[in-house]
Scaffold this motif. Structure first.
Motif, PDB file in Angstrom:
ATOM      1  N   LEU A 106       0.232   1.797   6.259  1.00  0.00           N
ATOM      2  CA  LEU A 106       0.885   0.888   6.762  1.00  0.00           C
ATOM      3  C   LEU A 106       0.373  -0.160   6.349  1.00  0.00           C
ATOM      4  N   LEU A 107      -0.910  -0.689   6.212  1.00  0.00           N
ATOM      5  CA  LEU A 107      -2.283  -1.538   6.305  1.00  0.00           C
ATOM      6  C   LEU A 107      -1.818  -2.314   4.486  1.00  0.00           C
ATOM      7  N   VAL A 108      -1.445  -1.634   3.842  1.00  0.00           N
ATOM      8  CA  VAL A 108      -1.533  -1.708   2.570  1.00  0.00           C
ATOM      9  C   VAL A 108       0.216  -2.028   2.029  1.00  0.00           C
ATOM     10  N   THR A 109       1.415  -1.817   3.022  1.00  0.00           N
ATOM     11  CA  THR A 109       2.510  -2.818   3.291  1.00  0.00           C
ATOM     12  C   THR A 109       2.498  -3.872   3.676  1.00  0.00           C
ATOM     13  N   LEU A 110       1.731  -3.697   4.913  1.00  0.00           N
ATOM     14  CA  LEU A 110       1.315  -5.275   5.288  1.00  0.00           C
ATOM     15  C   LEU A 110       0.817  -6.253   4.802  1.00  0.00           C
ATOM     16  N   ALA A 111      -0.290  -5.765   3.971  1.00  0.00           N
ATOM     17  CA  ALA A 111      -1.367  -6.966   3.153  1.00  0.00           C
ATOM     18  C   ALA A 111      -0.444  -7.882   2.180  1.00  0.00           C
ATOM     19  N   ALA A 112       0.815  -6.141   1.340  1.00  0.00           N
ATOM     20  CA  ALA A 112       1.121  -6.706   0.474  1.00  0.00           C
ATOM     21  C   ALA A 112       2.628  -7.579   1.238  1.00  0.00           C
TER      22      ALA A 112
ATOM     23  N   THR B  13      -4.504  -1.190 -15.197  1.00  0.00           N
ATOM     24  CA  THR B  13      -5.593  -1.991 -16.571  1.00  0.00           C
ATOM     25  C   THR B  13      -5.426  -3.816 -16.706  1.00  0.00           C
ATOM     26  N   SER B  14      -3.415  -3.390 -16.429  1.00  0.00           N
ATOM     27  CA  SER B  14      -2.616  -4.920 -16.530  1.00  0.00           C
ATOM     28  C   SER B  14      -3.252  -6.123 -15.087  1.00  0.00           C
ATOM     29  N   LEU B  15      -3.427  -5.146 -14.151  1.00  0.00           N
ATOM     30  CA  LEU B  15      -3.362  -6.240 -12.160  1.00  0.00           C
ATOM     31  C   LEU B  15      -4.947  -6.318 -13.032  1.00  0.00           C
ATOM     32  N   TRP B  16      -6.217  -5.521 -13.554  1.00  0.00           N
ATOM     33  CA  TRP B  16      -7.381  -5.449 -13.684  1.00  0.00           C
ATOM     34  C   TRP B  16      -7.642  -7.077 -14.491  1.00  0.00           C
ATOM     35  N   GLY B  17      -6.568  -6.955 -15.229  1.00  0.00           N
ATOM     36  CA  GLY B  17      -6.654  -8.289 -16.412  1.00  0.00           C
ATOM     37  C   GLY B  17      -6.498  -9.495 -15.409  1.00  0.00           C
ATOM     38  N   LYS B  18      -5.977  -9.915 -14.032  1.00  0.00           N
ATOM     39  CA  LYS B  18      -5.184 -10.267 -14.100  1.00  0.00           C
ATOM     40  C   LYS B  18      -6.069 -10.953 -12.901  1.00  0.00           C
ATOM     41  N   ASN B  20      -9.435 -12.007 -10.367  1.00  0.00           N
ATOM     42  CA  ASN B  20     -10.844 -12.658 -10.750  1.00  0.00           C
ATOM     43  C   ASN B  20     -12.151 -11.824 -10.523  1.00  0.00           C
ATOM     44  N   VAL B  21     -12.421 -11.312 -11.121  1.00  0.00           N
ATOM     45  CA  VAL B  21     -13.724 -10.159 -10.759  1.00  0.00           C
ATOM     46  C   VAL B  21     -14.593 -10.763  -9.943  1.00  0.00           C
ATOM     47  N   GLU B  22     -14.949 -11.954  -9.917  1.00  0.00           N
ATOM     48  CA  GLU B  22     -16.008 -13.035  -9.124  1.00  0.00           C
ATOM     49  C   GLU B  22     -15.221 -12.666  -7.437  1.00  0.00           C
ATOM     50  N   GLU B  23     -14.815 -13.407  -7.397  1.00  0.00           N
ATOM     51  CA  GLU B  23     -13.757 -13.740  -6.513  1.00  0.00           C
ATOM     52  C   GLU B  23     -13.466 -12.151  -5.002  1.00  0.00           C
ATOM     53  N   ALA B  24     -12.834 -11.705  -5.951  1.00  0.00           N
ATOM     54  CA  ALA B  24     -12.302  -9.872  -5.574  1.00  0.00           C
ATOM     55  C   ALA B  24     -13.944  -8.721  -5.111  1.00  0.00           C
ATOM     56  N   GLY B  25     -14.315  -9.536  -5.518  1.00  0.00           N
ATOM     57  CA  GLY B  25     -16.079  -8.547  -5.075  1.00  0.00           C
ATOM     58  C   GLY B  25     -16.028  -9.038  -4.176  1.00  0.00           C
ATOM     59  N   GLY B  26     -16.556 -10.219  -4.223  1.00  0.00           N
ATOM     60  CA  GLY B  26     -17.106 -10.791  -2.307  1.00  0.00           C
ATOM     61  C   GLY B  26     -16.302 -10.720  -1.622  1.00  0.00           C
ATOM     62  N   GLU B  27     -14.568 -10.907  -1.101  1.00  0.00           N
ATOM     63  CA  GLU B  27     -14.164 -10.586  -0.922  1.00  0.00           C
ATOM     64  C   GLU B  27     -14.035  -9.193  -0.338  1.00  0.00           C
ATOM     65  N   ALA B  28     -14.114  -7.965  -1.370  1.00  0.00           N
ATOM     66  CA  ALA B  28     -13.832  -6.492  -0.915  1.00  0.00           C
ATOM     67  C   ALA B  28     -15.482  -6.967  -0.547  1.00  0.00           C
ATOM     68  N   LEU B  29     -15.952  -6.712  -0.972  1.00  0.00           N
ATOM     69  CA  LEU B  29     -17.269  -6.124  -0.086  1.00  0.00           C
ATOM     70  C   LEU B  29     -17.810  -7.019   1.549  1.00  0.00           C
ATOM     71  N   GLY B  30     -17.234  -8.791   1.550  1.00  0.00           N
ATOM     72  CA  GLY B  30     -16.722  -8.935   3.371  1.00  0.00           C
ATOM     73  C   GLY B  30     -15.916  -8.328   3.570  1.00  0.00           C
ATOM     74  N   ARG B  31     -15.260  -8.003   3.228  1.00  0.00           N
ATOM     75  CA  ARG B  31     -14.007  -7.047   4.050  1.00  0.00           C
ATOM     76  C   ARG B  31     -14.452  -5.934   4.609  1.00  0.00           C
ATOM     77  N   THR B 117      -2.753  -7.856  -1.236  1.00  0.00           N
ATOM     78  CA  THR B 117      -2.374  -9.407  -0.520  1.00  0.00           C
ATOM     79  C   THR B 117      -2.609 -10.389  -1.597  1.00  0.00           C
ATOM     80  N   HIS B 118      -3.483  -9.638  -2.735  1.00  0.00           N
ATOM     81  CA  HIS B 118      -3.534 -10.800  -4.162  1.00  0.00           C
ATOM     82  C   HIS B 118      -1.539 -10.206  -5.268  1.00  0.00           C
ATOM     83  N   PHE B 119      -1.808  -9.579  -4.764  1.00  0.00           N
ATOM     84  CA  PHE B 119      -0.473  -9.105  -6.246  1.00  0.00           C
ATOM     85  C   PHE B 119       1.324  -8.457  -5.296  1.00  0.00           C
ATOM     86  N   GLY B 120       1.065  -8.428  -3.708  1.00  0.00           N
ATOM     87  CA  GLY B 120       2.079  -8.937  -3.444  1.00  0.00           C
ATOM     88  C   GLY B 120       3.628  -7.179  -3.879  1.00  0.00           C
TER      89      GLY B 120
END
Lengths: 142, 147
Positions: A106-112, B13-18, B20-31, B117-120
């Protein structure tokens, strides 16, 4: 664990946006659940689980409606979901581990769907809220 | 060994290629530190972690997040060989860092949410399933040398 005032405000205000897409959110959440965690399908041998199936859509709506009930009674989730809690304890008996899996999907769905609303703070509030809902639904298990 | 299909590898691999590893890393650890505050236990020397904005703006969090996600890039280059790829890191996390492997699962799920959040819409259920398989396999590989 109980929700702070700020967390409740975040949940309630986001829900106003979310509820306009409630049905499709429910369906998408279940699709994500069954694809990422195929073992969860064992609870639905009686369902047609193909994407787009009427049963999937109906059940997705049901799940999201229940989340909505919890949001509307966010100060008394235990009371609001009491019947559902009994259902899960005595009839459905879904293993508690699965509530985390469903919550995550559900969180993934909301995030997307709501990326700009799904900030770190909102993510934390929703994760906690769904954790509270899961606790309520499993509190009568034994 | 976990086996990834051609479709799963492509989705990853297609998503990884798009990204920004630096930004995403900070975001991931931060979250991770925001959503699961107890994970802050490993970062007492990181300075100000007193609020979501403090955490997400913290330069040490960003730097360490970048390190972690860059390492994740190694996983993507070695999807068929994760246990060997992460053997040394596994030993490090057990013997020196004393990190409960549950934290790898938490971080993996946070990463999946950030991808969403990045790829919707592009982050379809099928794409998510491939990524869940990867983050789970990485978590297992990182826990493999624990004793």
């Amino acid at each position: 664990m109980s929700l702070t005032k700020t967390e409740r405000t975040i949940i309630v205000s986001m829900w106003a946006k979310i509820s306009t897409q409630a049905d499709t959110i429910g369906t998408e959440t279940l699709e994500r659940l069954f694809l990422s965690y195929p073992q969860t399908k064992t609870y639905f041998p009686h369902f047609d689980l193909h994407p787009g199936s009427a049963q999937l859509r109906a059940h997705g709506s049901k799940v999201v409606a229940a989340v909505g009930d919890a949001v509307k009674s966010i100060d008394s989730i235990g009371a609001a979901l009491s019947k559902l809690s009994e259902l899960h304890a005595y009839v459905l008996r879904v293993d508690p581990v699965n509530f985390k899996l469903l919550s995550h999907c559900l969180l993934v769905t909301l995030a997307a769907r709501f990326p700009s609303d799904f900030t770190a703070e909102a993510h934390a509030a929703w994760d906690k809220f769904l954790s509270v809902v899961s606790s309520v639904l499993t509190e009568k298990y034994r | 060994m976990v086996h990834f299909t051609a479709e799963e590898k492509a989705a990853i691999t297609s998503l990884w290629g798009k990204m920004n590893v630096e930004e995403a890393g900070g975001e991931a650890l931060g979250r991770l530190l925001v959503v699961y505050p107890w994970t802050q236990r490993f970062f007492d020397n990181f300075g100000n972690l007193s609020s979501p904005s403090a955490i997400l703006g913290n330069p040490k969090v960003k730097a360490h997040g970048k390190k972690v996600l860059t390492s994740f890039g190694d996983a993507i280059k070695n999807m068929d060989n994760l246990k060997t790829t992460f053997a040394k890191l596994s030993e490090l996390h057990c013997d020196k860092l004393h990190v409960d492997p549950e934290n790898f699962r938490l971080l993996g799920n946070v990463m999946v949410i950030i991808l969403a959040t990045h790829f919707g819409k592009e982050f379809t259920p099928e794409v998510q399933a491939a990524w869940q398989k990867l983050v789970s396999a990485v978590a297992i590989a990182l826990g493999h040398k624990y004793h």
